[in-house]
Design an enzyme around this catalytic site. Structure first.
Site, short mmCIF file in Angstrom:
data_model
loop_
_atom_site.label_atom_id
_atom_site.label_comp_id
_atom_site.label_asym_id
_atom_site.label_seq_id
_atom_site.Cartn_x
_atom_site.Cartn_y
_atom_site.Cartn_z
NE ARG A 177 -3.95 -1.46 2.25
CZ ARG A 177 -4.30 -1.86 3.47
NH1 ARG A 177 -4.13 -1.06 4.49
NH2 ARG A 177 -4.83 -3.04 3.65
CE1 TYR A 181 -12.96 -7.87 2.80
CE2 TYR A 181 -11.36 -9.21 1.62
CZ TYR A 181 -11.65 -8.28 2.58
OH TYR A 181 -10.65 -7.75 3.34
NE ARG A 235 -7.61 5.55 3.47
CZ ARG A 235 -8.27 5.27 4.60
NH1 ARG A 235 -8.88 6.24 5.27
NH2 ARG A 235 -8.33 4.03 5.05
CG ASP A 292 -9.67 -3.26 -3.72
OD1 ASP A 292 -9.19 -2.69 -2.73
OD2 ASP A 292 -10.54 -4.16 -3.63
NE ARG A 336 -10.95 7.59 -2.02
CZ ARG A 336 -10.98 6.87 -0.91
NH1 ARG A 336 -9.87 6.38 -0.41
NH2 ARG A 336 -12.12 6.60 -0.32
#
Lengths: 355, 355
Positions: free
Chosen positions: A25, A152, A29, A75, A38
């Site tokens: 990652r 998921y 962020r 992702d 973003r």
């Protein structure tokens, strides 16, 4: 073709001048320039699906830090999204699906996405990024493991106990195998297309394999990751990472990847003793250490380098993704410490070889 | 004094006729009679704090199933509750604190609860239960580990990344050690009082030790559990359970407990090979298997018994607490299967000894 090939050499367990380093990652962020793009994109999925922007955020950490690899911004849930299950992100809650996949009928309906038709935005982002990188460092393509993506899809979102998919595993394993086989086939095609588009290295993320028993891990996660690895061209290096998989390293090292990713719960020296004769090792700083001072970060980098010791086959990384609360300056500290403090372990080796 | 001493014998690694079995959270929401008492009490904490009701729900599973031990109905957060941190339970979200303990000042203010004055309701529940049991089976007292209780206190509630307490660990370890030492002292007094009130066996639950690095686990969790064990009378058997601690079994087996609890991610036979010469082993069926059919449950019971093999020192349990969605009938299947299918492993042993 690749100017900085430290990462590729370490994957092949060949001599390097310094231990290569990249971060899971690393485009994320914690970077203000990422947050800017973003917010322009509007939401996370739109950012993933806009190749120019995905390329831009992939390159951002390389502008700031002396990283030895890029990883395409994407992702692990692009595949179920391409299966039309209604992926969305609830702020603060993680990914969810409007249509969970928890019975035989819904699994039967699932199609195998065509990588160029249904996931072309990923391939385009890879092509853009390869061009922009111009051989500076290798580009990593990736996918989630069938088991992890299945978690998921079946749960419909994040879960603490994974009761639905585990219920399926223990009461109707044949149905679950159908789902995992469709996912394995989809992921194989998806990664083959990523390689065709220019990915130099492939990584499989098995975030939830560690919630299984040893037998279930073999049958429901590892088996399908092995299938995927076998479907990929032999010259492309691969990395397999199962979070909380430290008890099963020998089994993981046996499925044919070049490297095994480690989380921070295992000492990298112990892992090397167990499987270092077979594979390269990637890891394994606790991401929480990135909150600390430069001195503490450097000290833990030195501990990991010392624990791995002299010789080839180590790729430095965190034990999981970097979190949004980290100061970018601390990433510079980490990357520079890895490069500076690791030289002694590689010089020793070259010296030994010269004798 | 104890009529059914199978559990005590297994803890001492002495011969038994059948493998003893009890279940973590055996007094819990999967039982309709528990839900009835719980709704009468109003909320979970009131139930914990009403000795007559805590005694009643402790005994409920023993009425239904042929269990070899009782565990006092309580919670690992009674200690921070007695420290006046404002414990409350948000439905569906787990425990929270109105006053998290995340700085030096709040840690300095914490007192050591007096077990009889501040936690007398637990001691009363134990006295009631001992009387009601009349020596039928041993009664287990318990506490959370300092690290695990500290996680809830510092984070103020459940967490995915434990960023606050880990930040403290890496930036201000001395402050965190102060908190953990206060907790260790409190827990020692608390468990000594439970023993004085009648607890026959003590278990330490380290739910969150598994999120640490090997070094941090030693320094911030295991060290304090060892202190607590050393403070207890030598004749009281003890069990230590660190969820996701499978990589560290040798270290866990070295701190002086009689038994080590195992989650389901490790094969019980492998664990026995590693530490079975030192300690008894407790575990380790995946609680998700309790959702399956009687046949599947029995088959997994047989696998675990076979993996442990012949001989002493095994206590059957789940690898974590039983979940609310389980049918009580399946617990009967489990308990009876353990008793029935385990006899061959103990008969063999006695036969061997007779030769």
């Amino acid at each position: 073709m690749i100017k900085n090939d430290r990462f590729l050499k370490a994957l092949a367990r060949q001599p390097v001048d310094k231990t290569p380093v990249w971060l899971m990652r690393q485009a994320g962020r914690y970077l203000p320039e990422y947050r800017k793009i973003r917010s322009q994109a509007g939401d996370f999925l739109t950012l993933c699906k806009t190749p120019e922007l995905a390329c831009e955020v992939t390159l951002q950490p390389l502008e700031r830090f002396d990283l030895d690899a890029a990883i395409i911004f994407s992702d692990i849930l692009t595949i179920p999204d391409a299966m039309h299950l209604g992926l969305y992100f609830e702020p603060g809650e993680g990914p969810k699906f409007k249509q969970p996949t928890c019975d035989a009928a819904s699994i039967k309906k699932l199609g195998i996405p065509d990588p160029e038709d249904d996931l072309g935005y990923v391939m385009q982002a890879i092509r853009h990024t390869k061009q922009a990188l111009a051989g500076k460092v290798p580009l990593i393509g990736f996918a989630g493991s069938p088991w992890t993506i299945g978690c998921y899809m079946v749960e419909g979102g994040p879960s603490k106990t994974f009761a639905t998919i585990k219920g399926m595993l223990y009461t109707d394993p044949a149905i679950l195998h159908q789902l995992l086989q469709k996912l394995a086939d989809s992921i194989s095609l998806y990664l083959q297309a990523q390689i065709a588009a220019g990915a130099d290295v492939i990584m499989l993320f098995d975030t939830w394999g560690g919630i299984l028993t040893p037998q279930a891990y073999q049958a429901f996660s590892l088996h399908y990751m092995q299938q995927i690895l076998q479907s990929l061209p032999a010259h492309i290096p691969t990395i397999v990472f199962t979070k909380n998989g430290g008890l099963w390293l020998e089994a993981i090292a046996n499925i044919g990847s070049n490297a095994v990713g480690l989380d921070w719960t295992i000492d990298v020296g112990d892992a090397r003793q167990r499987i270092g004769h077979q594979v390269a090792l990637q890891g394994n700083l606790d991401p929480a250490i990135m909150q600390a001072t430069p001195e503490v970060i450097t000290q833990h980098v030195e501990q990991i380098l010392a624990s791995y010791g002299s010789g080839n086959g180590h790729i430095f990384n965190l034990g999981h993704g970097i979190t949004p609360n980290i100061q970018p300056e601390n990433v510079a500290v980490l990357v520079d410490a890895v490069h500076e403090k690791s030289q002694q372990y590689h010089q020793c080796k070259q010296h030994d070889q010269a004798q």
